[in-house]
Design a protein around this motif. Structure first.
Motif, mmCIF file in Angstrom:
data_model
loop_
_atom_site.group_PDB
_atom_site.id
_atom_site.type_symbol
_atom_site.label_atom_id
_atom_site.label_comp_id
_atom_site.label_asym_id
_atom_site.label_seq_id
_atom_site.Cartn_x
_atom_site.Cartn_y
_atom_site.Cartn_z
ATOM 1 N N GLY A 151 8.311 -0.462 7.684
ATOM 2 C CA GLY A 151 8.603 -1.791 7.170
ATOM 3 C C GLY A 151 8.662 -2.822 8.280
ATOM 4 O O GLY A 151 8.735 -2.505 9.463
ATOM 5 N N ASP A 152 8.626 -4.094 7.870
ATOM 6 C CA ASP A 152 8.668 -5.189 8.838
ATOM 7 C C ASP A 152 9.362 -6.383 8.185
ATOM 8 O O ASP A 152 9.595 -6.385 6.964
ATOM 9 C CB ASP A 152 7.244 -5.556 9.272
ATOM 10 N N VAL A 153 9.650 -7.393 8.972
ATOM 11 C CA VAL A 153 10.356 -8.559 8.456
ATOM 12 C C VAL A 153 9.416 -9.557 7.791
ATOM 13 O O VAL A 153 9.862 -10.502 7.139
ATOM 14 C CB VAL A 153 11.145 -9.264 9.580
ATOM 15 N N THR A 154 8.108 -9.367 7.947
ATOM 16 C CA THR A 154 7.125 -10.287 7.370
ATOM 17 C C THR A 154 5.833 -9.508 7.111
ATOM 18 O O THR A 154 5.802 -8.292 7.236
ATOM 19 C CB THR A 154 6.890 -11.483 8.319
ATOM 20 N N ARG A 155 4.794 -10.198 6.686
ATOM 21 C CA ARG A 155 3.487 -9.591 6.357
ATOM 22 C C ARG A 155 3.638 -8.475 5.326
ATOM 23 O O ARG A 155 3.100 -7.393 5.459
ATOM 24 C CB ARG A 155 2.786 -9.071 7.612
ATOM 25 N N THR A 156 4.348 -8.787 4.250
ATOM 26 C CA THR A 156 4.632 -7.801 3.209
ATOM 27 C C THR A 156 3.362 -7.318 2.517
ATOM 28 O O THR A 156 3.175 -6.113 2.309
ATOM 29 C CB THR A 156 5.583 -8.417 2.165
ATOM 30 N N ALA A 157 2.493 -8.242 2.146
ATOM 31 C CA ALA A 157 1.263 -7.862 1.445
ATOM 32 C C ALA A 157 0.343 -7.063 2.358
ATOM 33 O O ALA A 157 -0.269 -6.079 1.924
ATOM 34 C CB ALA A 157 0.537 -9.108 0.938
ATOM 35 N N TYR A 158 0.246 -7.486 3.609
ATOM 36 C CA TYR A 158 -0.606 -6.759 4.554
ATOM 37 C C TYR A 158 -0.131 -5.321 4.699
ATOM 38 O O TYR A 158 -0.919 -4.376 4.591
ATOM 39 C CB TYR A 158 -0.590 -7.457 5.916
ATOM 40 N N GLY A 159 1.166 -5.138 4.946
ATOM 41 C CA GLY A 159 1.692 -3.786 5.114
ATOM 42 C C GLY A 159 1.527 -2.943 3.858
ATOM 43 O O GLY A 159 1.175 -1.764 3.935
ATOM 44 N N ALA A 160 1.787 -3.553 2.692
ATOM 45 C CA ALA A 160 1.637 -2.816 1.439
ATOM 46 C C ALA A 160 0.183 -2.420 1.203
ATOM 47 O O ALA A 160 -0.111 -1.302 0.761
ATOM 48 C CB ALA A 160 2.154 -3.660 0.278
ATOM 49 N N SER A 161 -0.739 -3.328 1.506
ATOM 50 C CA SER A 161 -2.164 -3.025 1.301
ATOM 51 C C SER A 161 -2.621 -1.906 2.226
ATOM 52 O O SER A 161 -3.384 -1.019 1.821
ATOM 53 C CB SER A 161 -3.013 -4.281 1.518
ATOM 54 N N LYS A 162 -2.149 -1.907 3.460
ATOM 55 C CA LYS A 162 -2.567 -0.887 4.409
ATOM 56 C C LYS A 162 -1.904 0.450 4.108
ATOM 57 O O LYS A 162 -2.513 1.516 4.311
ATOM 58 C CB LYS A 162 -2.251 -1.328 5.835
ATOM 59 N N GLY A 163 -0.670 0.434 3.600
ATOM 60 C CA GLY A 163 -0.057 1.676 3.144
ATOM 61 C C GLY A 163 -0.838 2.274 1.982
ATOM 62 O O GLY A 163 -1.011 3.503 1.899
ATOM 63 N N ALA A 164 -1.331 1.416 1.107
ATOM 64 C CA ALA A 164 -2.137 1.892 -0.020
ATOM 65 C C ALA A 164 -3.472 2.450 0.453
ATOM 66 O O ALA A 164 -3.993 3.413 -0.129
ATOM 67 C CB ALA A 164 -2.358 0.753 -1.013
ATOM 68 N N VAL A 165 -4.043 1.867 1.517
ATOM 69 C CA VAL A 165 -5.282 2.403 2.077
ATOM 70 C C VAL A 165 -5.065 3.843 2.567
ATOM 71 O O VAL A 165 -5.915 4.708 2.363
ATOM 72 C CB VAL A 165 -5.797 1.513 3.227
ATOM 73 N N VAL A 166 -3.925 4.086 3.191
ATOM 74 C CA VAL A 166 -3.607 5.442 3.664
ATOM 75 C C VAL A 166 -3.609 6.417 2.494
ATOM 76 O O VAL A 166 -4.180 7.518 2.576
ATOM 77 C CB VAL A 166 -2.242 5.460 4.384
ATOM 78 N N ASN A 167 -2.996 6.028 1.383
ATOM 79 C CA ASN A 167 -2.920 6.941 0.245
ATOM 80 C C ASN A 167 -4.252 7.047 -0.497
ATOM 81 O O ASN A 167 -4.640 8.137 -0.956
ATOM 82 C CB ASN A 167 -1.819 6.504 -0.712
ATOM 83 N N LEU A 168 -4.983 5.924 -0.613
ATOM 84 C CA LEU A 168 -6.303 5.962 -1.239
ATOM 85 C C LEU A 168 -7.226 6.901 -0.468
ATOM 86 O O LEU A 168 -8.048 7.616 -1.072
ATOM 87 C CB LEU A 168 -6.892 4.557 -1.296
ATOM 88 N N THR A 169 -7.097 6.904 0.847
ATOM 89 C CA THR A 169 -7.884 7.815 1.685
ATOM 90 C C THR A 169 -7.677 9.258 1.257
ATOM 91 O O THR A 169 -8.632 10.050 1.164
ATOM 92 C CB THR A 169 -7.483 7.623 3.167
ATOM 93 N N LYS A 170 -6.444 9.629 0.973
ATOM 94 C CA LYS A 170 -6.144 10.994 0.537
ATOM 95 C C LYS A 170 -6.769 11.285 -0.824
ATOM 96 O O LYS A 170 -7.273 12.395 -1.065
ATOM 97 C CB LYS A 170 -4.632 11.196 0.466
ATOM 98 N N TYR A 171 -6.738 10.307 -1.710
ATOM 99 C CA TYR A 171 -7.287 10.517 -3.056
ATOM 100 C C TYR A 171 -8.803 10.709 -3.008
ATOM 101 O O TYR A 171 -9.352 11.574 -3.702
ATOM 102 C CB TYR A 171 -6.920 9.334 -3.954
#
Length: 270
Positions: A151-171
């Motif tokens: 987590g971070d204090v800002t860039r919420t959408a960026y972090g969430a999108s990149k976390g989703a990329v990590v999981n999409l990669t697995k799928y």
């Protein structure tokens, strides 16, 4: 030489920074590369430079926020070189002015970043996969970020999108592995691309440097070589993984940097 000899690779966001490094290294190791970028002039210029060095390369326009444009880039690759063996989904955006904390962030910016950073990965893969299946296999490499792991204090959408990329990669890896298609990610830390060096205040660089395990920042080729490895048959038994290339930023107890400073102060007083 020849680590990806004869392979056809499409690199999105390939006209500068990490994408340009990956495209250059892939071409130098024998791949035919298509550099796709919103800045089509820079994409064509990069491809022309590679061709002048004896490599096979083409540049094409890509708007990663539009489905049809992504499809056209994949189809251009296949029409130009006959197939697609490697897809590097590398496009990513961030906006420090609008992508803030959960209460204050711009919701339209949330949607925009999800389209460009996440949906483009889904669509690029969706359009490339049938050609890879027909070719008997392939490698999809997604650019995530260390922001997808904490987590971070800002860039919420960026972090969430990149976390989703990590999981999409697995799928993707789970769904298409039996077709000999591998899908992996690379998660950069702070990388000193020309844009980062131009825009990053020295104080921010110092903060990142303080918490890296290594005494230096990353460069574009640090990611490019990781992409090359994942594109090559050297990584043929690796899939569903995201390699964090971030100088040990998240590999340590977060108190180490401050505790080291404290110990130096204690020693200095003796």
């Amino acid at each position: 030489m020849g680590r990806v000899q004869g392979k056809v690779a499409l690199i999105t966001g390939g006209a500068s920074g990490i994408g340009l490094s990956a495209a250059t290294l892939l071409a130098q190791e024998g791949a035919k590369v298509v550099i796709a970028d919103f800045n089509v002039d820079a994409a064509v210029e990069a491809a022309t430079s590679l061709k002048s060095q004896g490599f096979e390369a083409s540049g094409v326009f890509l708007d990663a926020g539009k489905e049809e444009s992504i499809k056209e880039a994949v189809e251009f690759t296949v029409a130009t070189y006959g197939t697609i063996n490697v897809l590097h989904n590398n496009v990513g955006l961030t906006n420090l002015r609008k992508d803030l904390d959960v209460i204050n962030m711009d919701l339209e910016e949330w949607d925009h970043l999800m389209d460009v950073n996440l949906k483009s990965v889904l669509l690029g893969s969706r359009f490339a996969l049938p050609y890879m299946i027909k070719a008997g296999g392939g490698s999809i490499i997604n650019t995530a970020s260390m922001a997808g792991f904490a987590g971070d204090v800002t860039r919420t959408a960026y972090g969430a999108s990149k976390g989703a990329v990590v999981n999409l990669t697995k799928y993707i890896a789970a769904q298409y592995g039996k077709h000999k298609i591998r899908c992996n990610g690379v998660a950069p830390g702070l990388i000193l691309t020309p844009a980062a060096e131009k825009n990053m205040p020295p104080a921010v660089l110092d903060i990142f440097g303080k918490f890296n395990a290594l005494p230096y920042h990353g460069e574009a080729d640090d990611i490019g070589y990781t992409v090359l490895f994942l594109a090559s048959d050297e990584s043929k038994f690796i899939t569903g993984q995201t390699i964090q290339v971030e100088g040990g930023h998240y590999g340590n107890n977060p108190t180490i940097a401050d505790f080291t400073d404290y110990m130096f102060q204690v020693q200095a007083k003796k």
